[in-house]
Design a protein around this motif. Structure first.
Motif, mmCIF file in Angstrom:
data_model
loop_
_atom_site.group_PDB
_atom_site.id
_atom_site.type_symbol
_atom_site.label_atom_id
_atom_site.label_comp_id
_atom_site.label_asym_id
_atom_site.label_seq_id
_atom_site.Cartn_x
_atom_site.Cartn_y
_atom_site.Cartn_z
ATOM 1 N N ARG A 31 0.624 -1.123 -0.044
ATOM 2 C CA ARG A 31 -0.079 0.072 0.046
ATOM 3 C C ARG A 31 1.041 1.108 -0.076
ATOM 4 N NH1 ARG A 31 -4.617 1.722 0.578
ATOM 5 N NH2 ARG A 31 -6.151 1.103 1.837
ATOM 6 N N SER A 32 1.952 1.444 0.871
ATOM 7 C CA SER A 32 2.766 2.574 0.934
ATOM 8 C C SER A 32 3.184 2.878 -0.426
ATOM 9 C CB SER A 32 3.533 2.443 2.039
ATOM 10 O OG SER A 32 4.602 1.223 1.939
ATOM 11 N N ASP A 33 3.503 1.850 -1.230
ATOM 12 C CA ASP A 33 4.052 2.192 -2.599
ATOM 13 C C ASP A 33 3.344 3.115 -3.312
ATOM 14 O OD1 ASP A 33 6.248 0.454 -1.754
ATOM 15 O OD2 ASP A 33 5.978 -0.868 -3.554
ATOM 16 N N LEU A 34 1.929 2.730 -3.396
ATOM 17 C CA LEU A 34 0.794 3.598 -4.057
ATOM 18 C C LEU A 34 0.805 4.944 -3.479
ATOM 19 C CD1 LEU A 34 -1.887 1.031 -4.927
ATOM 20 C CD2 LEU A 34 -0.164 2.232 -6.506
ATOM 21 N N GLU A 35 0.748 4.863 -2.081
ATOM 22 C CA GLU A 35 0.967 6.106 -1.260
ATOM 23 C C GLU A 35 1.881 7.082 -1.649
ATOM 24 O OE1 GLU A 35 -1.534 4.284 2.642
ATOM 25 O OE2 GLU A 35 0.709 4.479 2.645
ATOM 26 N N ASN A 36 3.134 6.545 -1.766
ATOM 27 C CA ASN A 36 4.270 7.416 -2.332
ATOM 28 C C ASN A 36 4.082 7.869 -3.485
ATOM 29 O OD1 ASN A 36 5.816 6.612 0.307
ATOM 30 N ND2 ASN A 36 6.766 5.150 -0.475
ATOM 31 N N LEU A 37 3.811 7.092 -4.427
ATOM 32 C CA LEU A 37 3.451 7.369 -5.645
ATOM 33 C C LEU A 37 2.341 8.689 -5.885
ATOM 34 C CD1 LEU A 37 3.973 7.105 -8.700
ATOM 35 C CD2 LEU A 37 2.213 5.472 -8.779
ATOM 36 N N ARG A 38 1.225 8.510 -5.104
ATOM 37 C CA ARG A 38 0.267 9.363 -5.193
ATOM 38 C C ARG A 38 0.845 10.991 -4.436
ATOM 39 N NH1 ARG A 38 -4.049 7.613 -1.441
ATOM 40 N NH2 ARG A 38 -2.524 8.486 0.118
ATOM 41 N N ASP A 39 1.587 10.920 -3.380
ATOM 42 C CA ASP A 39 2.067 11.856 -2.537
ATOM 43 C C ASP A 39 2.888 12.610 -3.201
ATOM 44 O OD1 ASP A 39 0.138 10.963 -0.582
ATOM 45 O OD2 ASP A 39 1.574 10.370 0.793
ATOM 46 N N ARG A 40 3.786 11.984 -3.964
ATOM 47 C CA ARG A 40 4.980 12.552 -4.682
ATOM 48 C C ARG A 40 4.882 13.001 -6.176
ATOM 49 N NH1 ARG A 40 9.991 9.165 -2.087
ATOM 50 N NH2 ARG A 40 9.228 9.098 0.232
ATOM 51 N N TYR A 41 4.231 12.246 -6.820
ATOM 52 C CA TYR A 41 3.979 12.243 -8.273
ATOM 53 C C TYR A 41 2.622 12.349 -9.098
ATOM 54 C CZ TYR A 41 9.160 11.580 -7.651
ATOM 55 O OH TYR A 41 10.218 11.641 -7.399
ATOM 56 N N LEU A 42 1.480 11.860 -8.344
ATOM 57 C CA LEU A 42 0.275 11.578 -9.054
ATOM 58 C C LEU A 42 -0.766 11.754 -7.985
ATOM 59 C CD1 LEU A 42 -0.832 10.377 -11.768
ATOM 60 C CD2 LEU A 42 -0.518 8.019 -10.602
ATOM 61 N N PRO A 43 -1.067 13.110 -7.673
ATOM 62 C CA PRO A 43 -2.011 13.460 -6.831
ATOM 63 C C PRO A 43 -3.468 13.340 -7.621
ATOM 64 C CG PRO A 43 -1.130 15.381 -8.003
ATOM 65 C CD PRO A 43 -0.036 14.163 -8.255
ATOM 66 N N ASP A 44 -3.668 12.969 -8.880
ATOM 67 C CA ASP A 44 -4.670 12.578 -9.559
ATOM 68 C C ASP A 44 -5.244 11.254 -9.131
ATOM 69 O OD1 ASP A 44 -4.979 15.433 -10.344
ATOM 70 O OD2 ASP A 44 -4.386 14.796 -12.334
ATOM 71 N N MET A 45 -4.501 10.356 -8.544
ATOM 72 C CA MET A 45 -4.736 9.077 -8.289
ATOM 73 C C MET A 45 -5.868 8.860 -7.610
ATOM 74 S SD MET A 45 -2.680 6.034 -6.239
ATOM 75 C CE MET A 45 -1.097 6.211 -7.593
ATOM 76 N N GLY A 46 -6.731 7.888 -7.834
ATOM 77 C CA GLY A 46 -8.167 7.733 -7.059
ATOM 78 C C GLY A 46 -7.729 6.830 -5.792
ATOM 79 N N GLU A 47 -8.854 6.575 -5.249
ATOM 80 C CA GLU A 47 -8.862 5.929 -3.873
ATOM 81 C C GLU A 47 -7.831 4.649 -4.022
ATOM 82 O OE1 GLU A 47 -12.028 3.767 -0.819
ATOM 83 O OE2 GLU A 47 -12.641 5.480 -1.763
ATOM 84 N N ILE A 48 -7.148 4.074 -3.110
ATOM 85 C CA ILE A 48 -6.516 3.036 -3.136
ATOM 86 C C ILE A 48 -7.458 1.869 -2.742
ATOM 87 C CG2 ILE A 48 -4.508 1.608 -2.370
ATOM 88 C CD1 ILE A 48 -3.151 4.229 -2.188
ATOM 89 N N GLY A 49 -7.647 0.668 -3.333
ATOM 90 C CA GLY A 49 -8.371 -0.322 -3.112
ATOM 91 C C GLY A 49 -7.748 -1.464 -2.402
ATOM 92 N N ASP A 50 -8.176 -2.300 -1.568
ATOM 93 C CA ASP A 50 -7.533 -3.270 -0.899
ATOM 94 C C ASP A 50 -8.209 -4.481 -1.226
ATOM 95 O OD1 ASP A 50 -6.637 -5.081 0.926
ATOM 96 O OD2 ASP A 50 -6.168 -3.568 2.528
ATOM 97 N N SER A 51 -7.816 -5.674 -1.630
ATOM 98 C CA SER A 51 -8.422 -6.763 -2.203
ATOM 99 C C SER A 51 -7.477 -8.066 -2.052
ATOM 100 C CB SER A 51 -9.056 -6.885 -3.481
ATOM 101 O OG SER A 51 -9.653 -8.256 -3.663
ATOM 102 N N THR A 52 -7.797 -8.937 -1.111
ATOM 103 C CA THR A 52 -7.051 -10.207 -0.944
ATOM 104 C C THR A 52 -7.339 -11.177 -2.199
ATOM 105 O OG1 THR A 52 -8.276 -11.111 0.599
ATOM 106 C CG2 THR A 52 -6.458 -9.991 1.434
ATOM 107 N N ALA A 53 -8.344 -11.118 -2.911
ATOM 108 C CA ALA A 53 -8.936 -11.748 -3.791
ATOM 109 C C ALA A 53 -8.131 -11.562 -5.124
ATOM 110 C CB ALA A 53 -10.543 -11.493 -4.059
ATOM 111 N N SER A 54 -7.275 -10.879 -5.195
ATOM 112 C CA SER A 54 -6.500 -10.798 -6.533
ATOM 113 C C SER A 54 -4.956 -10.797 -6.356
ATOM 114 C CB SER A 54 -6.758 -9.337 -7.208
ATOM 115 O OG SER A 54 -6.521 -8.130 -6.517
#
Length: 124
Positions: A31-54
């Motif tokens: 999760r923190s990888d996507l958070e890092n990407l959003r916070d530093r480079y991609l503020p237009d990223m939508g909500e981070i989903g969490d699923s153990t089914a994929s």
């Protein structure tokens, strides 16, 4: 596309539902990888989903143009001469070690040791 950076590992794909809206799906194992990407480079990223089914537990959607700009910014910000050392500084030795294993597996392409059986289920 797999993208391995000093801020995280990402798999970027166009899901069928992405195409119409001009989006891409960015997936990660951490999760923190996507958070890092959003916070530093991609503020237009939508909500981070969490699923153990994929296979990628965490994923988010962002506009294709914004993802392209974020990747260009990541490249523009390269400030190291050794990638694994930079990862060790930014994310710790454990992450650098994992990336080292990936490096080793990919080295098999260069050495010609990469043939897998055609029926290998990992190739699907």
């Amino acid at each position: 596309m797999w993208i391995i950076t000093k801020i995280g590992f990402f798999s970027v794909v166009e899901k069928p539902e992405d195409a119409e809206g001009g989006n891409l799906t960015i997936r990660s194992r951490v999760r923190s990888d996507l958070e890092n990407l959003r916070d530093r480079y991609l503020p237009d990223m939508g909500e981070i989903g969490d699923s153990t089914a994929s296979d990628y537990r965490f994923r988010a959607v962002a506009p294709r143009d914004a993802v392209s700009a974020a990747m260009a910014a990541l490249v523009a910000g390269i400030d190291y001469s050794n990638f694994k050392s930079a990862v060790s500084v930014t994310q710790g030795y454990g992450r650098a070690e994992v990336y080292g294993h990936v490096w080793g597996e990919l080295y098999r392409l260069q050495s010609g040791r990469f043939e897998a059986p055609a029926d290998d289920p990992r190739m699907i």
